[in-house]
Scaffold this motif. Structure first.
Motif, short mmCIF file in Angstrom:
data_model
loop_
_atom_site.label_atom_id
_atom_site.label_comp_id
_atom_site.label_asym_id
_atom_site.label_seq_id
_atom_site.Cartn_x
_atom_site.Cartn_y
_atom_site.Cartn_z
N TYR A 117 22.84 -27.05 -0.32
CA TYR A 117 22.06 -27.97 -1.15
C TYR A 117 20.62 -28.06 -0.66
O TYR A 117 19.68 -28.09 -1.47
N ALA A 118 20.43 -28.14 0.65
CA ALA A 118 19.07 -28.24 1.20
C ALA A 118 18.25 -27.00 0.85
O ALA A 118 17.07 -27.11 0.49
N ASP A 119 18.86 -25.84 0.94
CA ASP A 119 18.16 -24.60 0.59
C ASP A 119 17.81 -24.57 -0.91
O ASP A 119 16.76 -24.07 -1.30
N ALA A 120 18.71 -25.13 -1.73
CA ALA A 120 18.50 -25.09 -3.18
C ALA A 120 17.29 -25.89 -3.62
O ALA A 120 16.70 -25.59 -4.67
N ILE A 121 16.89 -26.91 -2.86
CA ILE A 121 15.75 -27.76 -3.26
C ILE A 121 14.53 -27.54 -2.37
O ILE A 121 13.57 -28.32 -2.43
N ALA A 122 14.56 -26.50 -1.56
CA ALA A 122 13.45 -26.23 -0.65
C ALA A 122 12.13 -26.13 -1.43
O ALA A 122 12.07 -25.52 -2.50
N GLY A 123 11.08 -26.76 -0.90
CA GLY A 123 9.78 -26.72 -1.53
C GLY A 123 9.50 -27.89 -2.44
O GLY A 123 8.36 -28.06 -2.89
N THR A 124 10.51 -28.73 -2.73
CA THR A 124 10.29 -29.94 -3.51
C THR A 124 10.09 -31.11 -2.55
O THR A 124 10.26 -30.98 -1.34
N ARG A 125 9.79 -32.29 -3.09
CA ARG A 125 9.61 -33.47 -2.25
C ARG A 125 10.94 -34.10 -1.86
O ARG A 125 11.00 -34.97 -0.98
N ALA A 126 12.01 -33.70 -2.52
CA ALA A 126 13.30 -34.37 -2.36
C ALA A 126 14.01 -33.93 -1.08
O ALA A 126 13.80 -32.83 -0.57
N VAL A 127 14.88 -34.82 -0.60
CA VAL A 127 15.79 -34.50 0.50
C VAL A 127 17.22 -34.78 0.04
O VAL A 127 17.45 -35.57 -0.87
N ILE A 128 18.16 -34.10 0.67
CA ILE A 128 19.58 -34.29 0.38
C ILE A 128 20.12 -35.40 1.27
O ILE A 128 19.89 -35.40 2.49
N VAL A 129 20.84 -36.34 0.66
CA VAL A 129 21.32 -37.53 1.37
C VAL A 129 22.84 -37.63 1.20
O VAL A 129 23.38 -37.32 0.14
N ASP A 130 23.52 -38.06 2.26
CA ASP A 130 24.97 -38.22 2.19
C ASP A 130 25.34 -39.61 1.67
O ASP A 130 24.47 -40.42 1.33
N THR A 131 26.65 -39.89 1.61
CA THR A 131 27.15 -41.16 1.11
C THR A 131 28.22 -41.69 2.07
O THR A 131 28.44 -41.12 3.14
N ARG A 132 28.91 -42.77 1.66
CA ARG A 132 30.02 -43.30 2.44
C ARG A 132 31.35 -42.69 2.03
O ARG A 132 32.40 -43.14 2.47
N LYS A 133 31.32 -41.65 1.21
CA LYS A 133 32.55 -40.98 0.77
C LYS A 133 32.99 -39.97 1.84
O LYS A 133 32.94 -38.75 1.65
N THR A 134 33.42 -40.51 2.96
CA THR A 134 33.79 -39.69 4.11
C THR A 134 35.29 -39.83 4.41
O THR A 134 35.95 -40.73 3.91
N LEU A 135 35.80 -38.93 5.24
CA LEU A 135 37.19 -39.02 5.65
C LEU A 135 37.36 -40.21 6.59
O LEU A 135 36.58 -40.37 7.53
N PRO A 136 38.35 -41.06 6.36
CA PRO A 136 38.53 -42.25 7.22
C PRO A 136 38.61 -41.87 8.70
O PRO A 136 39.34 -40.97 9.09
N GLY A 137 37.83 -42.58 9.50
CA GLY A 137 37.83 -42.34 10.94
C GLY A 137 36.89 -41.24 11.40
O GLY A 137 36.69 -41.08 12.61
N LEU A 138 36.30 -40.49 10.47
CA LEU A 138 35.44 -39.37 10.86
C LEU A 138 34.03 -39.49 10.26
O LEU A 138 33.33 -38.50 10.11
N ARG A 139 33.63 -40.70 9.93
CA ARG A 139 32.33 -40.88 9.27
C ARG A 139 31.18 -40.42 10.14
O ARG A 139 30.31 -39.67 9.68
N VAL A 140 31.13 -40.84 11.38
CA VAL A 140 30.01 -40.46 12.24
C VAL A 140 30.00 -38.95 12.45
O VAL A 140 28.94 -38.31 12.42
N ALA A 141 31.17 -38.35 12.63
CA ALA A 141 31.26 -36.90 12.81
C ALA A 141 30.72 -36.17 11.58
O ALA A 141 29.95 -35.21 11.70
N GLN A 142 31.12 -36.62 10.40
CA GLN A 142 30.66 -35.95 9.19
C GLN A 142 29.18 -36.17 8.94
O GLN A 142 28.47 -35.27 8.48
N LYS A 143 28.69 -37.36 9.23
CA LYS A 143 27.27 -37.62 9.04
C LYS A 143 26.43 -36.82 10.05
O LYS A 143 25.31 -36.38 9.73
N TYR A 144 26.95 -36.64 11.25
CA TYR A 144 26.28 -35.75 12.20
C TYR A 144 26.20 -34.34 11.61
O TYR A 144 25.17 -33.66 11.71
N SER A 145 27.28 -33.89 10.98
CA SER A 145 27.33 -32.55 10.40
C SER A 145 26.30 -32.40 9.29
O SER A 145 25.69 -31.33 9.13
#
Length: 284
Positions: A117-145
């Motif tokens: 996703y980040a490569d797909a929007i390269a050169g624009t002003r936008a950034v890719i942002v995550d959400t709270r739709k994570t696997l229970p118990g692994l939110r910090v791990a997935q957000k680090y990823s």
């Protein structure tokens, strides 16, 4: 973000406990003092992520285990590439293997999808942002990823940001009273964001003093209109985030409307693990 070291330790402890239980019966086939080496290879192109979780699985069982990496978190790796070599006690390596690979496969998958996703929007002003739709118990791990893949973290949980969604607006009696209350209770440094579903609601939010707006399920022409409306009234002071029904096929078009952020729930929700293989060398 929460202390990463503590989070990794807790994640790995839980994973090993659920897998080992009262003991690894199969590992007892191996003589207790046998030492071996193994190599982990990627079977597909990916972005590596999860090294610390992987290592912790082995070292919690045997601190003497040695892991030598040939790539680092955030690196693009290719199919057939060796990622690391592990040396240590054969029993503990076999016991830790599945949990270690589970972490590395999952977290690399999140980083890989984010990079697409980040490569797909390269050169624009936008950034890719995550959400709270994570696997229970692994939110910090997935957000680090997500950060390893070139994305940006939204709030970690309900405690470090205020996002006023449709049901909050209904319960609070409308956009203006919801925003007014949120701005009054927000601790210093905590953002207040409000979700809108139309240009009329966007105007209402701007009039009420919104400085961060989530544009939910807007069509491309509506996004462009929302950017023009907001910039015309507030300049760069208001952050606009697009969300809903955004895929790799249309994310570039969304970014080109001029929004600041694009949130993608599938980064952490719809994940296909990266195919990795761990193979032991023959003793001798």
């Amino acid at each position: 973000m929460k202390d990463l070291h503590d989070e990794i330790h807790a994640n790995v402890q839980r994973a090993l406990q659920e897998d080992i239980g009262s003991g690894d019966l199969t590992a007892t086939l191996i003589p207790e003092e046998t030492a071996l080496a193994a190599t982990v290879v990627s079977r597909e192109n990916a972005v590596l992520c999860g090294m610390q979780w992987f290592e912790a699985c082995f070292r919690l069982l045997n601190p003497a285990t040695v892991v030598k990496w040939f790539a680092k978190d955030g690196d693009a790796v290719r199919a057939g590439q060796a990622l690391c070599r592990i040396q240590g006690n054969a029993r503990t390596m076999l016991t830790a293997e599945r949990s270690a690979l589970n972490f590395l496969q999952l977290l690399s998958a999140v980083a890989t999808q984010t990079r697409r996703y980040a490569d797909a929007i390269a050169g624009t002003r936008a950034v890719i942002v995550d959400t709270r739709k994570t696997l229970p118990g692994l939110r910090v791990a997935q957000k680090y990823s997500v950060t390893c893949g070139g994305g940006v973290n939204h709030r970690i949980g309900l405690y470090d940001g205020i996002l006023i969604k449709e049901n909050h607006i209904i319960a609070a009696g409308g956009i203006q009273p919801a925003l007014k209350k949120a701005m009054a209770i927000a601790p210093p440094g905590v953002f207040v964001q409000i979700e809108v579903e139309s240009l009329q609601e966007l105007q209402e939010a701007l009039t009420a003093g919104a400085r961060m707006v989530l544009l939910d399920n807007f069509a491309l022409d509506q996004l462009a209109d929302a950017v023009a409306l907001t910039r015309g009234q507030a300049g760069e002071a208001v952050i606009l985030e697009a969300s809903g029904n955004i895929t790799l096929d249309n994310v570039r078009q969304v970014a080109e409307t001029g929004v600041d952020r694009i949130s993608i729930g599938s980064l952490t929700k719809n994940i296909q693990a990266i195919d990795l293989s761990m193979r032991f060398a023959e003793p001798g």
